[in-house]
Design an enzyme around this catalytic site. Structure first.
Site, short mmCIF file in Angstrom:
data_model
loop_
_atom_site.label_atom_id
_atom_site.label_comp_id
_atom_site.label_asym_id
_atom_site.label_seq_id
_atom_site.Cartn_x
_atom_site.Cartn_y
_atom_site.Cartn_z
N ASP A 258 45.72 -51.66 14.31
CA ASP A 258 44.14 -52.00 13.99
C ASP A 258 44.82 -51.06 13.33
OD1 ASP A 258 41.19 -51.46 13.61
OD2 ASP A 258 40.53 -52.13 14.94
N GLY A 300 42.09 -57.75 6.19
CA GLY A 300 41.44 -58.89 5.39
C GLY A 300 42.30 -58.17 3.93
N ASP A 321 34.57 -56.93 11.47
CA ASP A 321 33.98 -56.86 12.41
C ASP A 321 32.71 -58.28 12.38
OD1 ASP A 321 35.68 -55.10 12.41
OD2 ASP A 321 34.40 -53.73 14.37
#
Ligand code: GLA
Length: 518
Positions: A258, A300, A321
């Site tokens: 992440d 993205g 999210d």
């Protein structure tokens, strides 16, 4: 007298039939469309599996039907074995690259079933989208070893694993939090050798992954390329090599990586900067002696769908999210889904667009993480639309609701074998947008057997009839149409198919050339 009678009839109809429905949302009484699975054996889930040469192999055959069940696999490579009772295939993949077509057989006292399954030994992992559960939207900053074990148990007990759900993924907050004085998450974040340390809520990662593996399931872990994770726990910046090896040694099968605090290190955010940390982790994972699939989570940036596969990603989040997405007239999953739907050209075996988790059932509020999880506010029709959209988009099917509170309706959404077949189809094509207006969405996904899955989505607040012409799906003449949710043939149709679709709902059909009567 007549007035009293009318009144009594009205009261009786409310008691026996429920209150009059809101106009447009006539079907808000949860209707379970998925038929009950038969007690005879039925083999579900993917039909193909990718593994690197010589690497450990673990696959629990997803199969519904009354237990005890007896499993066998014909033509299984000698380095693999199947446990007759659990249906867990384990061992090491053959050392040489190649395709191994095996036949899985399952039998119980009521009948038997067989299905072809292809083991592809090569460089590509994730030949179909991952299926499983991720803890973020229920556990947030407080996951514990016991929560994760219970989720794994529930994946078996609920029957989800019998439909192909397999990954049990820990999200953020398993590591330690630099600078924290909280006894549960504080303390030294790495040992003297630089190895990352779990917090006290995770007493032994190897024992946790062994437990998950003993059920035939797979274990996922979470980190990021920056110094800190999104919830401000230790991440992998400048320790990438040590962490990749540690995750491997601990026995994990998936890494969600992440971006979060890495953003502050690369203010410019050019493509090189965006790609660098994923290239690094992707190549480290590739060198390990076990398979760890890489789920890229960087929302993205830099059109990740164009290069995610090249840097070693098996899937890449395409948006922010979903739990934070707000819709105007429609719930947030529609806008996330629509953004993801436009990227169909980039998905395929080994690399999938990831529009985030399936947030249904009992689920926590991303804007108020300490509040207890509660029942989804999505209508039943919206939930059918959500699961249909994700399956038509060949998205990873990762549920992130509470595994301890799976009710019949939620399981009916998650566990329809024919809907899952569309997601897991061998061709690995993501459905295309055929039509998008303010009131209608049509997605069409070509399938391996030559049929086409078509989702007719009503985006409006009132029921409407939606039609698709065969020429829109590049077919002609007489076609057979099957209602996928109800698992029911609807008959043969010439040139077009139209149907009533409830407000915010979907009709998901499989269209195939009409078979001639023999
Ligand atoms: C980001 C990700 C989420 C979740 C959290 C954890 O917001 O997009 O999916 O992993 O971080 O902090």
């Amino acid at each position: 007298m007549a007035r009293i009678l009318r009144c009594l009839v009205l009261i009786a109809s409310i008691v026996f039939l429920g209150p009059p429905s809101t106009p447009g949302f006539a079907q808000s009484v949860p209707e379970l469309l998925t038929p009950k699975t038969p007690p005879t054996p039925q083999i579900n889930g993917p039909k193909v599996y990718g593994v690197r040469p010589g690497h450990p192999f673990l696959y629990r055959i997803p199969c519904t039907g009354t237990r005890p069940m007896h499993f066998s696999v014909k033509n299984l490579p000698a380095s693999l074995k199947v446990d007759e009772l659990s249906g867990i295939i384990s061992g090491n993949a053959p050392a040489e690259k190649g395709e191994f077509v095996v036949t899985i057989e399952a039998a119980n006292s009521l009948g038997k079933a067989a299905r072809t399954f292809k083991i592809v030994v090569g460089d590509k992992l994730g030949l179909t989208p991952q299926m499983g559960w991720n803890g973020w939207y229920t556990l947030y900053d407080h996951p514990t070893d016991s929560d994760i074990r219970k989720a794994a148990d529930a994946m078996i007990a609920s029957g989800m694993a019998d439909y192909g759900y397999q990954f049990v993924d820990i999200d953020d907050a398993w590591a330690r939090k630099p600078g924290s004085t909280d006894a549960e998450v504080g303390g030294q974040v790495r040992d003297e050798a630089g190895n990352i340390l779990p917090n006290v809520r995770f007493p032994s990662m190897p024992s946790l992954t062994q437990y998950i593996h003993s059920l035939g399931l797979k274990a996922g872990i979470y980190s990021g390329p920056g110094p800190l994770t999104c919830a401000k726990f230790e991440a992998s910046y400048r320790h990438e090599d040590a962490d990749a090896h540690q995750f491997n040694k601990w026995g994990f099968d998936l890494l969600k990586y992440d971006m979060c605090s890495y953003r502050n290190l690369v203010k410019e955010g050019n493509l090189d900067d965006l790609q660098k940390p994923y290239k690094l982790m992707g190549s480290l994972l590739k060198e390990l002696d076990r398979d760890i699939v890489l789920n890229m989570c960087q929302y993205g940036n830099g059109d990740v769908w164009k290069w995610g596969r090249q840097v070693g990603g098996t899937s890449w989040r395409t948006t922010g999210d979903l739990g934070l997405a707000v819709g105007d007239s429609l719930p947030g999953f529609y806008s996330v889904g629509l953004a993801n739907a436009a990227l169909d050209a980039y998905a395929g075996p080994g690399g999938w667009n990831d529009p985030d988790y399936i947030l249904i059932g009992t689920v926590g509020d991303a804007n108020n993480r300490t509040a207890p999880p509660k029942a989804t506010s999505l209508t039943p029709e919206e939930q059918y639309s959500y699961m249909s959209m994700w399956s038509l988009m060949a998205s990873p099917l990762l549920f992130s609701g509470d595994m301890a509170k799976l009710d019949d309706f939620t399981l009916n959404i998650l566990c329809n074998s024919e809907v899952i077949d569309i997601d897991q189809d061998l061709l690995g094509k993501q459905g295309k947008i055929l039509r998008k207006t303010s009131l209608e969405l049509i997605l069409a996904k070509p399938l391996e057997d030559g049929s086409i899955a078509v989702g007719l989505f009503n985006l409006g607040k009132a029921p409407r009839t939606i039609s698709v012409d065969w020429k829109e799906i590049e077919k002609r003449g007489r076609m057979q149409v099957r209602d996928v949710w109800r698992q029911k043939d609807l008959g043969k149709f010439d040139d077009t198919f139209g149907t009533a679709v409830p407000a915010h709902g979907v009709v998901l059909v499989r269209v195939e050339p009409a078979r001639r009567k023999l």
